[in-house]
Enzyme design. Structure first.
Site, PDB file in Angstrom:
ATOM      1  N   HIS A  10      -0.502   4.966   9.744  1.00  0.00           N
ATOM      2  CA  HIS A  10       0.905   5.386   9.782  1.00  0.00           C
ATOM      3  C   HIS A  10       1.037   6.709  10.526  1.00  0.00           C
ATOM      4  O   HIS A  10       1.312   7.743   9.917  1.00  0.00           O
ATOM      5  CB  HIS A  10       1.464   5.536   8.370  1.00  0.00           C
ATOM      6  CG  HIS A  10       1.332   4.296   7.525  1.00  0.00           C
ATOM      7  ND1 HIS A  10       0.147   3.908   6.949  1.00  0.00           N
ATOM      8  CD2 HIS A  10       2.246   3.359   7.168  1.00  0.00           C
ATOM      9  CE1 HIS A  10       0.340   2.779   6.264  1.00  0.00           C
ATOM     10  NE2 HIS A  10       1.588   2.428   6.389  1.00  0.00           N
ATOM     11  N   GLU A  25       5.177  -5.199   8.336  1.00  0.00           N
ATOM     12  CA  GLU A  25       3.786  -5.028   7.882  1.00  0.00           C
ATOM     13  C   GLU A  25       3.194  -6.322   7.327  1.00  0.00           C
ATOM     14  O   GLU A  25       1.970  -6.485   7.293  1.00  0.00           O
ATOM     15  CB  GLU A  25       3.700  -3.952   6.790  1.00  0.00           C
ATOM     16  CG  GLU A  25       3.875  -2.544   7.303  1.00  0.00           C
ATOM     17  CD  GLU A  25       3.622  -1.491   6.229  1.00  0.00           C
ATOM     18  OE1 GLU A  25       3.427  -0.331   6.599  1.00  0.00           O
ATOM     19  OE2 GLU A  25       3.633  -1.805   5.021  1.00  0.00           O
ATOM     20  N   HIS A  32       0.819  -1.217   0.000  1.00  0.00           N
ATOM     21  CA  HIS A  32       0.000   0.000   0.000  1.00  0.00           C
ATOM     22  C   HIS A  32       0.857   1.273   0.000  1.00  0.00           C
ATOM     23  O   HIS A  32       0.510   2.255   0.650  1.00  0.00           O
ATOM     24  CB  HIS A  32      -1.004  -0.026   1.159  1.00  0.00           C
ATOM     25  CG  HIS A  32      -0.392  -0.125   2.533  1.00  0.00           C
ATOM     26  ND1 HIS A  32      -0.994  -0.777   3.573  1.00  0.00           N
ATOM     27  CD2 HIS A  32       0.764   0.366   3.025  1.00  0.00           C
ATOM     28  CE1 HIS A  32      -0.227  -0.684   4.649  1.00  0.00           C
ATOM     29  NE2 HIS A  32       0.845   0.018   4.344  1.00  0.00           N
ATOM     30  N   HIS A  68      10.835  -3.790   2.951  1.00  0.00           N
ATOM     31  CA  HIS A  68      11.247  -2.392   2.837  1.00  0.00           C
ATOM     32  C   HIS A  68      11.736  -1.868   4.169  1.00  0.00           C
ATOM     33  O   HIS A  68      11.315  -2.336   5.222  1.00  0.00           O
ATOM     34  CB  HIS A  68      10.176  -1.482   2.238  1.00  0.00           C
ATOM     35  CG  HIS A  68       8.898  -1.283   3.048  1.00  0.00           C
ATOM     36  ND1 HIS A  68       8.096  -2.308   3.488  1.00  0.00           N
ATOM     37  CD2 HIS A  68       8.280  -0.144   3.448  1.00  0.00           C
ATOM     38  CE1 HIS A  68       7.040  -1.810   4.109  1.00  0.00           C
ATOM     39  NE2 HIS A  68       7.129  -0.494   4.122  1.00  0.00           N
TER      40      HIS A  68
HETATM   41 FE   LIG Z   1       2.410   0.812   5.436  1.00  0.00          FE
END
Ligand SMILES: [Fe+2]
Lengths: 279, 129
Positions: free
Chosen positions: A59, A240, A12, A193
């Site tokens: 976030h 995540e 996302h 990431h």
């Molecule tokens: Fe995220």
């Protein structure tokens, strides 16, 4: 009876939302990524889900450090796209389903999963980017959405096992709801990431592809992956991926893979995507 | 007995746990204030004066003024909160990330295009660690 028939997994990344909003989806950088979502867009038009349980993380948008729920379910009727620092994304408001959300909360809390109940929730890119990827740029989103937020910002996050088990409890809750509804569950975020520190930019294709294999064929074993392994091998933000396990736990043990897609990079991130149907 | 924190050993990585969140509480809440346009304006007009409204340490304030993201992280900042600062500056996530790596923005962008930073023995823990 309501039933969960399919699951979607997708990253996302906020830059994907910006590319859609700024009309950049056909350029050299972005086209290979958006091509990977063409199947899902067509498939979705045939599936016509009534409701999506959308598992995502906030976030530092709706939840600041004053309050960090490990799991939260949004029972409100309507959710606005959040202003994350550069104005809200130009996307429709998200319509919830208070009756089903309240039913799910009641069911899973009594099933030992202590969800925080949220009524007012501005939804950030974690929720709206997947909607844009699957539905494009409609005037209104074509179905209702129940946001399920997972803390993956403040360590420790819930374990993979806890997430997988929550998926199973969500399925039970949905199946005990009286209306005839075609329900989907989406797990979002990831893949590898790292956005911070000297190691920023870490991408682990081997880890990601093994994850894409195992979440289909051996999710129960994958759920046992410890936090440290995600952090060490998939980057601090790769954690995540535990949210995909909630999606997977809500599906049958056996699933058909309708689409699998992997692409590097979107900004700092490896993008993974699955379309799964119950067998 | 103290809780074991093996994630502290992952190279080039700071995990935002409850200890860090406690250290960085005001720094991160200052960042959250930048989600409102009028606050972004005030911050831009006089950064020091704006920061002085928050009970942050001088070190934290200096790191914000210097846009030293590694320093802010070491003082309890979390990247999703700190993102409000570089968003206010009109800087992308990728550009901000590059500043933490010792690479130029162009070098970092090229690394990502070439598949990102590959894991190796210098940037990951070994299995038995
Ligand atoms: Fe995220």
């Amino acid at each position: 009876m309501a039933k969960i028939n399919a699951g979607i997994a997708t990253s996302h990344v906020p830059a994907i939302g910006a590319a859609i909003d700024n009309g950049l989806t056909e350029n050299e950088y972005w086209k290979p990524l958006f091509d990977g979502y063409e199947f899902a867009k067509t498939w979705m038009k045939a599936q016509k889900p009534d409701v999506i349980l959308l598992v995502y993380n906030d976030h530092a948008t709706a939840f600041d450090l004053n309050l960090v729920p490990t799991f939260a379910i949004a029972t409100g009727a309507e959710f606005k796209p959040a202003d994350e620092g550069w104005g809200p994304r130009p996307v429709p408001n998200v319509m919830g389903y208070p009756k089903l959300a309240a039913h799910i909360a009641q069911s899973v809390i009594q099933d030992d999963f202590d969800l925080t109940v949220v009524n007012t929730l501005d939804v950030d890119h974690g929720l709206t980017v997947p909607l844009s990827l699957m539905f494009g740029q409609p005037e209104q989103w074509p179905c209702r959405v129940i946001p399920i937020a997972v803390n993956v910002v403040l360590y420790p996050t819930p374990s993979g096992q806890r997430c997988y088990n929550l998926g199973k409890a969500l399925r039970k809750a949905v199946e005990s709801f009286d209306e005839d509804l075609n329900v989907q569950i989406w797990g979002t975020g990831g893949m590898s990431h790292q956005l911070q520190g000297p190691r920023a930019g870490l991408i682990n294709k081997e880890f990601d592809n093994a994850f894409l294999d195992k979440i289909v064929s051996e999710p129960a074993a994958l759920a046992k992956t410890p936090h440290l392994e995600y952090i060490n091998l998939a980057g601090s933000e790769g954690i995540e991926l535990i949210m995909w396990l909630i999606m997977r736990g809500a599906l049958n043990d056996q699933v058909d893979v309708k689409k699998r897609f992997y692409h590097v990079p979107a900004s700092n991130t490896a993008v993974g995507h699955l379309v799964l149907e119950n067998k | 007995m103290a809780i074991d924190k093996p994630y502290k050993k992952v190279p080039g990585t700071t995990i935002f746990d409850a200890d860090m969140a406690s250290l960085g509480f005001h720094l991160n809440q200052f960042c959250m204030s930048l989600m409102k346009a009028p606050n972004r304006e005030k911050f831009k007009q006089n950064e020091q004066a704006y920061l002085d409204q928050w009970p942050m340490s001088d070190e934290q304030k200096a790191a914000v003024l210097a846009r030293d993201y590694n320093k802010m992280i070491s003082l309890g900042g979390n990247i999703y909160f700190l993102a409000k600062i570089f968003s206010s500056d009109g800087i992308s996530f990728q550009a901000a990330a590059s500043t933490m790596t010792g690479m130029t923005q162009a070098e970092y962008a090229q690394m990502m295009l070439s598949g990102g930073r590959a894991p190796d023995s210098s940037n990951t823990l070994k299995k038995d660690n």
